[in-house]
Enzyme design. Structure first.
Site, PDB file in Angstrom:
ATOM      1  N   HIS B  64     -16.760  86.066 -46.052  1.00 58.83           N
ATOM      2  CA  HIS B  64     -17.452  85.783 -44.789  1.00 58.83           C
ATOM      3  C   HIS B  64     -17.899  84.326 -44.824  1.00 58.83           C
ATOM      4  O   HIS B  64     -18.748  83.963 -45.628  1.00 58.83           O
ATOM      5  CB  HIS B  64     -18.644  86.716 -44.611  1.00 58.83           C
ATOM      6  CG  HIS B  64     -18.244  88.158 -44.507  1.00 58.83           C
ATOM      7  ND1 HIS B  64     -17.920  88.741 -43.299  1.00 58.83           N
ATOM      8  CD2 HIS B  64     -18.069  89.111 -45.455  1.00 58.83           C
ATOM      9  CE1 HIS B  64     -17.585  90.020 -43.521  1.00 58.83           C
ATOM     10  NE2 HIS B  64     -17.665  90.259 -44.820  1.00 58.83           N
ATOM     11  N   ARG B  66     -18.955  82.697 -42.028  1.00 60.67           N
ATOM     12  CA  ARG B  66     -20.072  82.582 -41.065  1.00 60.67           C
ATOM     13  C   ARG B  66     -19.866  81.527 -39.977  1.00 60.67           C
ATOM     14  O   ARG B  66     -20.784  81.265 -39.214  1.00 60.67           O
ATOM     15  CB  ARG B  66     -21.395  82.291 -41.783  1.00 60.67           C
ATOM     16  CG  ARG B  66     -21.767  83.303 -42.867  1.00 60.67           C
ATOM     17  CD  ARG B  66     -21.955  84.694 -42.317  1.00 60.67           C
ATOM     18  NE  ARG B  66     -22.505  85.603 -43.317  1.00 60.67           N
ATOM     19  CZ  ARG B  66     -22.294  86.907 -43.336  1.00 60.67           C
ATOM     20  NH1 ARG B  66     -21.536  87.471 -42.407  1.00 60.67           N
ATOM     21  NH2 ARG B  66     -22.842  87.665 -44.245  1.00 60.67           N
ATOM     22  N   ASP B 154     -13.914  94.271 -39.858  1.00 63.02           N
ATOM     23  CA  ASP B 154     -14.823  94.308 -41.010  1.00 63.02           C
ATOM     24  C   ASP B 154     -16.246  93.879 -40.656  1.00 63.02           C
ATOM     25  O   ASP B 154     -16.468  92.990 -39.857  1.00 63.02           O
ATOM     26  CB  ASP B 154     -14.328  93.397 -42.125  1.00 63.02           C
ATOM     27  CG  ASP B 154     -15.283  93.425 -43.307  1.00 63.02           C
ATOM     28  OD1 ASP B 154     -15.505  94.515 -43.838  1.00 63.02           O
ATOM     29  OD2 ASP B 154     -15.822  92.373 -43.666  1.00 63.02           O
ATOM     30  N   HIS B 181     -12.705  98.574 -42.868  1.00 66.04           N
ATOM     31  CA  HIS B 181     -14.053  98.820 -43.399  1.00 66.04           C
ATOM     32  C   HIS B 181     -14.310 100.299 -43.124  1.00 66.04           C
ATOM     33  O   HIS B 181     -14.732 100.669 -42.034  1.00 66.04           O
ATOM     34  CB  HIS B 181     -15.053  97.920 -42.674  1.00 66.04           C
ATOM     35  CG  HIS B 181     -16.494  98.237 -42.941  1.00 66.04           C
ATOM     36  ND1 HIS B 181     -17.361  97.329 -43.500  1.00 66.04           N
ATOM     37  CD2 HIS B 181     -17.234  99.351 -42.728  1.00 66.04           C
ATOM     38  CE1 HIS B 181     -18.554  97.878 -43.627  1.00 66.04           C
ATOM     39  NE2 HIS B 181     -18.525  99.096 -43.146  1.00 66.04           N
ATOM     40  N   HIS B 234     -13.181  97.155 -49.831  1.00 60.92           N
ATOM     41  CA  HIS B 234     -14.310  97.505 -50.722  1.00 60.92           C
ATOM     42  C   HIS B 234     -14.493  99.006 -50.992  1.00 60.92           C
ATOM     43  O   HIS B 234     -15.504  99.597 -50.632  1.00 60.92           O
ATOM     44  CB  HIS B 234     -15.625  96.907 -50.205  1.00 60.92           C
ATOM     45  CG  HIS B 234     -15.857  96.959 -48.718  1.00 60.92           C
ATOM     46  ND1 HIS B 234     -15.764  98.113 -47.989  1.00 60.92           N
ATOM     47  CD2 HIS B 234     -16.182  95.978 -47.837  1.00 60.92           C
ATOM     48  CE1 HIS B 234     -16.023  97.836 -46.728  1.00 60.92           C
ATOM     49  NE2 HIS B 234     -16.282  96.553 -46.612  1.00 60.92           N
ATOM     50  N   ASN B 280     -23.102  96.759 -48.174  1.00 62.34           N
ATOM     51  CA  ASN B 280     -22.423  97.861 -47.519  1.00 62.34           C
ATOM     52  C   ASN B 280     -20.929  97.761 -47.799  1.00 62.34           C
ATOM     53  O   ASN B 280     -20.323  96.759 -47.437  1.00 62.34           O
ATOM     54  CB  ASN B 280     -22.667  97.822 -46.015  1.00 62.34           C
ATOM     55  CG  ASN B 280     -22.109  99.035 -45.312  1.00 62.34           C
ATOM     56  OD1 ASN B 280     -21.864 100.058 -45.942  1.00 62.34           O
ATOM     57  ND2 ASN B 280     -21.876  98.919 -44.023  1.00 62.34           N
ATOM     58  N   ASP B 307     -15.913  90.122 -50.988  1.00 59.93           N
ATOM     59  CA  ASP B 307     -16.795  90.411 -49.860  1.00 59.93           C
ATOM     60  C   ASP B 307     -17.986  89.449 -49.865  1.00 59.93           C
ATOM     61  O   ASP B 307     -19.120  89.841 -49.566  1.00 59.93           O
ATOM     62  CB  ASP B 307     -17.274  91.872 -49.873  1.00 59.93           C
ATOM     63  CG  ASP B 307     -17.861  92.296 -48.526  1.00 59.93           C
ATOM     64  OD1 ASP B 307     -17.871  91.478 -47.583  1.00 59.93           O
ATOM     65  OD2 ASP B 307     -18.310  93.453 -48.428  1.00 59.93           O
ATOM     66  N   HIS B 311     -26.284  85.239 -46.892  1.00 60.17           N
ATOM     67  CA  HIS B 311     -27.439  85.411 -46.006  1.00 60.17           C
ATOM     68  C   HIS B 311     -28.550  84.489 -46.488  1.00 60.17           C
ATOM     69  O   HIS B 311     -28.674  84.228 -47.681  1.00 60.17           O
ATOM     70  CB  HIS B 311     -27.950  86.848 -46.029  1.00 60.17           C
ATOM     71  CG  HIS B 311     -27.059  87.828 -45.333  1.00 60.17           C
ATOM     72  ND1 HIS B 311     -26.783  87.762 -43.979  1.00 60.17           N
ATOM     73  CD2 HIS B 311     -26.373  88.899 -45.791  1.00 60.17           C
ATOM     74  CE1 HIS B 311     -25.971  88.762 -43.652  1.00 60.17           C
ATOM     75  NE2 HIS B 311     -25.698  89.463 -44.733  1.00 60.17           N
TER      76      HIS B 311
END
Lengths: 308, 434
Positions: B64, B66, B154, B181, B234, B280, B307, B311
C-alpha cells in the site's frame, strides 16, 4: 502493596494484595456511617474522574470515596467537554496530565483504554471499566460483600449467569475469584459465551442456569444490554427472561445461605424476576455501600496510605 | 560503466545455482556469470561483496503506497525507498487509495510516479469494482492497457458474490489475475483481533478464522466454476491453507500469498493492546501459523507478500478498537523470511517465495541470475543484525511490531536494471534514474 501503582485490572493483583484491599475497605465502611463522613487522609490531593460512558453509581461512588478522604475531585464526562469537539484520547490525556492530578479514574468504551492512558500520564490511573476488558473495583466490592457473608472466599461455589461475552464485570470476577480460591461456574446462552473461556480462566461452563445454581453459595447475575438483540445474539427479552432469567424458585437450588448479587443497574423482569431483587437473598444494596468503601481503600492505598 | 559484482554467494532459484560467483552487468542486463575469480578483469566498476548473498531482486506483490490521497502515511517515492532498502526491485501497489484506482488514468499516474522516483519497478493493480463498492465492474481493459498487472478490491472484500463471479470471468479476456482479500465482512463484523482465548482475555471483539475460510471457499468455487485466475491474498488460517491445497490438487487456477507477520507472529503479540499488531486478517493461533509455514514449504502458498500498510500516529496512537488495520513490512520481510530458512526451510525455496513465486502469480517474466537476464538483484548479509528504527526506516510510517527489535539479515545493496539504487554503507543513491 499497591502504593504508587495503577489499578488496571484484577490480573495484576495477587491474593495477598486483594486481602489487604478488602481489609482496608472493611475499616473504611464506618466512615460512611458517621455523621461527619470525612477523614483527612487525602487532603490536598486532586482526583479526576474521566468518564466516556454513562454511569451513575460507579462515578458517584468514586467521587464520594474521594470526598470522604478529603481529596479534591473533578468530574469530566465525554459529552460537554473537549472530547465532544473531536479531541483525541491522547490529547485529552496529555491536557489532563499538565494539570497535575494525583489520580485519574477512567471509564471508556474501548478495551485497553485504561492502559493506554496509564502509559501516557504521570498520575495513577484507576480503571473504572474499559470496554469489555476489566472493572476491578466492581470485582473487589463483590468480593468484600461475599467475604462479609461467609467470612472467606476460598472454596465457595460462585455462579456467574448471563452475558459473559460482553461483561467486564464477569472477567474481573473470574480472574479475582480464581485467585482467591473460589470455584466459579458460568451459565449463559451459547451466543454469549466467548471462545476460549475455560482456557482463559479457571471456571466450568454449566449446560443451563439451573445447573449453575445447584448448591451455589453466591449467584452473580449480569446485566443484559438491550443492544444484544442486534447481532442475532438473542431473539427477544421475553425469551431471555423465561429461559435464562433467575426466579425465586430457581434460587431454591442454592445453598440455604446463598446470596444473590448484581452489579446494577438491574433490568427487572429480564435477568432477575422482580421479587428476587428485593428478596431475602439479595445483597445488591450491600454491594453499593461496599463500593464506596472499596474505592476509598483503593484511592487511599494507591496514593500512599498504609493497609489496615 | 559496466559493473562487476565479485565474490558473492549467488542463489538463483530458477536454475538452482548456489555457488560463489562473479557477475558482469552491462547496461540493464547480466552479461556473464562465472565462478568466483574466473572472470577476466575489464573496464568496470567492481563491487566486492565477499560474505554477502546475491539473489534475484525481491518482488512484493502486495504493498500500500497510499498515493494518491494519503501521502502523509506514504507516497510512491517513500515506499520505493523502503522497498529498495528491503531488497525489493519490484513492488505492486494496491488500488485502495483516495480516490480508488479504478480507471486507466490512475493506474498510469501511479506507474508514472514510480518511474519518477526512479528506484524500483512500481507495478499497479486496478480495482475490481468502481470505488471498491462491489456494485459495478471497473474497466479492466482500460486499466490493463495503462499497465495494470492484476485486479483487486484489497482492503475490503468483494462482498457481492456475483461481482466476484463476473470479475473471474471478465478478467480472463485480459489475462489478469483477480487478487482476493477473502473475508466474509459480516462474519468478521466489528472484530478487532483473532477470536480466541486472547480476545476473550483482552475483551476485544473477535474475527473468527471462519470469516476467512468461508470467503476462501466461495472464491475457490467461483474460480472453479468460471475457470478464472484467482489469487488468495494474505492467507492466515490453517483451514484456508487446506482449502487452497485441495483446490490446487483439483486443478483449480488458484495461487496464494502469506505475509511475514502471519508466519512470524501469533495473536499473543496483541497482549498489551499494541496497535502495531492490529492487522486484517488478524494474527492467528500457533496452529494457523504452523499451517501457513507448511503451506509455504509444500507449494500450496506461492509467494511471500508484505501487505506493507503504512499508518501514522493519527490512526495508530489511539485505543486498540479505534486503530486502523495494517503494519509496514518492506524492510523487515527479508530478515523474517530468513527465519524460515533458519528453522529448516531450504534456502532456495525461501528465495523462490520472494522472487519466482510472486512473478509466477502475476505472470511476469521469471527472475533469474543468468546471462541475458535483467540485472535486478538483491545483495544481503544474512548474519548481520540490525533494527528498524528512526535511522534505518525509510517509510514515512513506523507502525511495525518489529520496530526496535533485533533483526538478522541486512540488505547491503539493491540493483535495478543494472543501477545500484540502494547501498547500505554509502549514502543512498536516490537520484539514480533508470
Amino acid at each position: 502493596m499497591i502504593g504508587g501503582q495503577h489499578l488496571l485490572g484484577m490480573q495484576q493483583l495477587d491474593s495477598e494484595q486483594i486481602n489487604a484491599i478488602l481489609s482496608t475497605a472493611q475499616g473504611f465502611l464506618q466512615v460512611s456511617r458517621r455523621t461527619i463522613k470525612k477523614v483527612p487522609s487525602l487532603r490536598g490531593r486532586t482526583i479526576i474522574t474521566l468518564f466516556y460512558e454513562a454511569s451513575t453509581r460507579t462515578r458517584m461512588s468514586f467521587e464520594l470515596a474521594g470526598k470522604r478522604l478529603s481529596a479534591d475531585t473533578v468530574n469530566i464526562s465525554a459529552s460537554g467537554s473537549s472530547v465532544s469537539k473531536g479531541e483525541s484520547l491522547h490529547d485529552t490525556v496529555m491536557t489532563l496530565n499538565a494539570m497535575q492530578p494525583d489520580a485519574v479514574i477512567v471509564r471508556h468504551p474501548a478495551s485497553g483504554a485504561a492502559a493506554f492512558i496509564a502509559n501516557r500520564i504521570d498520575a495513577r490511573v484507576l480503571n473504572a471499566g474499559d470496554g469489555q476488558h476489566e472493572h476491578p473495583s466492581q470485582a473487589l466490592l463483590d468480593m468484600l460483600t461475599i467475604r462479609q457473608r461467609f467470612g472467606k472466599l476460598e472454596g465457595l461455589k460462585v455462579a456467574i449467569v448471563g452475558d459473559i461475552a460482553h461483561s467486564r464485570v464477569a472477567r474481573s470476577n473470574l480472574i479475582g475469584l480464581a485467585k482467591m480460591g473460589a470455584q466459579v461456574r458460568v451459565a449463559a446462552p451459547k451466543t454469549l459465551l466467548p471462545r476460549g473461556l475455560v482456557e482463559a480462566y479457571q471456571c466450568t461452563i454449566c449446560p443451563n442456569v439451573e445447573a449453575a445454581l445447584e448448591g451455589a453459595d453466591v449467584v452473580m447475575a449480569l446485566r443484559l444490554q438491550r443492544e444484544r438483540m442486534e447481532g442475532a445474539f438473542l431473539p427477544n427479552l421475553r425469551e431471555y427472561a423465561i429461559e435464562y432469567g433467575i426466579s425465586t424458585a430457581m434460587l431454591d437450588r442454592c445453598n440455604p445461605d446463598g446470596i444473590l448479587m448484581h452489579p446494577g443497574p438491574v433490568n427487572r423482569g429480564v435477568e432477575l424476576s422482580p421479587e428476587v431483587v428485593d428478596g431475602p437473598r439479595s445483597v445488591i444494596l450491600d454491594q453499593v455501600e461496599n463500593g464506596v468503601a472499596v474505592r476509598m481503600a483503593l484511592l487511599y492505598l494507591i496514593l500512599g496510605g498504609e493497609p489496615a | 560503466m559496466n559493473l562487476i559484482i565479485q565474490n558473492g554467494r549467488v542463489l538463483d532459484p530458477q536454475s538452482g545455482r548456489d555457488e560463489a560467483a562473479d557477475l558482469l552487468i552491462e547496461g540493464d542486463r547480466i552479461r556473464e556469470v562465472a565462478p568466483s575469480g574466473g572472470m577476466k578483469l575489464r573496464d568496470a566498476e567492481v563491487i566486492d561483496v565477499k560474505g554477502a548473498w546475491v539473489t534475484p531482486g525481491l518482488i512484493d506483490l502486495h504493498v500500500h503506497l497510499r498515493e494518491p490521497g494519503q501521502e502523509y502515511k506514504e507516497d510512491v517515492a517513500s515506499g520505493s525507498r523502503a522497498a529498495t532498502a528491503g531488497g525489493f526491485t519490484s513492488i505492486v501497489a494496491m488500488p485502495n487509495t483516495d480516490p480508488v484506482i479504478d480507471n486507466g488514468e490512475l493506474v498510469q499516474f501511479v506507474i508514472d510516479r514510480g518511474k519518477r522516483a526512479g528506484l524500483c519497478r512500481v507495478l499497479c493493480c486496478g480495482a475490481v469494482s468502481v470505488g471498491q463498492k462491489s456494485e459495478r465492474l471497473a474497466p479492466f481493459g482500460e486499466m490493463k492497457r495503462a499497465g495494470a498487472v492484476a485486479v483487486t478490491d484489497d482492503g475490503r472484500p468483494v462482498t457481492n458474490p456475483v461481482m466476484m463471479r463476473r470479475a473471474l470471468e471478465y478478467s480472463q479476456d485480459f489475462d489478469l489475475p483477480v487478487l482476493s482479500h477473502a473475508e466474509d465482512a459480516q462474519l468478521s463484523g466489528h472484530g478487532q483481533m483473532h477470536e480466541g482465548v486472547i480476545s476473550t482475555q483482552l475483551g476485544l471483539q473477535g474475527v473468527p478464522g471462519v470469516a476467512e475460510d468461508v470467503a476462501v471457499a466461495r472464491d475457490i468455487l467461483l474460480a472453479e466454476h468460471t475457470g478464472g485466475r484467482l489469487h488468495i491474498q494474505h492467507v492466515s488460517t490453517a483451514r484456508s491453507v487446506d482449502l487452497v491445497r485441495d483446490a490446487k490438487a483439483r486443478g483449480v487456477r488458484v495461487t496464494a500469498e502469506a505475509t511475514p507477520h502471519h508466519f512470524s507472529l501469533t495473536h499473543e503479540a496483541v497482549m498489551g493492546y499494541h496497535t502495531s499488531t492490529k492487522v486484517n486478517p488478524p494474527l492467528r493461533e500457533g496452529k494457523d501459523r504452523a499451517a501457513v509455514i507448511a503451506g509455504l514449504s509444500d507449494g500450496t502458498i506461492d509467494a511471500i507478500a508484505t501487505d506493507h500498510a503504512p499508518h501514522s500516529s493519527i490512526e495508530k496512537d489511539v485505543a486498540f478498537a479505534d486503530a486502523m488495520n495494517g503494519m509496514i513490512g518492506l524492510q523487515t520481510a527479508l530478515p523474517l523470511a530468513l527465519n524460515l530458512w533458519r528453522a529448516g526451510m531450504p534456502l532456495l525455496k525461501v528465495i523462490a517465495l520472494m522472487t519466482t513465486g510472486p512473478a509466477r502469480v502475476l505472470g511476469l517474466s521469471t527472475p533469474a541470475i543468468r546471462e541475458g537476464a535483467l540485472a535486478d538483484l538483491a545483495i544481503f548479509d544474512p548474519a548481520a543484525t540490525w533494527q528498524l528504527d528512526d535511522e534505518s526506516n525509510y517509510s514515512k510510517s513506523k507502525n511495525s511490531p518489529f520496530w526496535g527489535r533485533p533483526l538478522e539479515g541486512r540488505v547491503r545493496a539493491t540493483i535495478v536494471g543494472g543501477k545500484v539504487v540502494y547501498q547500505y554503507d554509502r549514502k543512498p543513491v536516490w537520484s539514480v534514474q533508470h
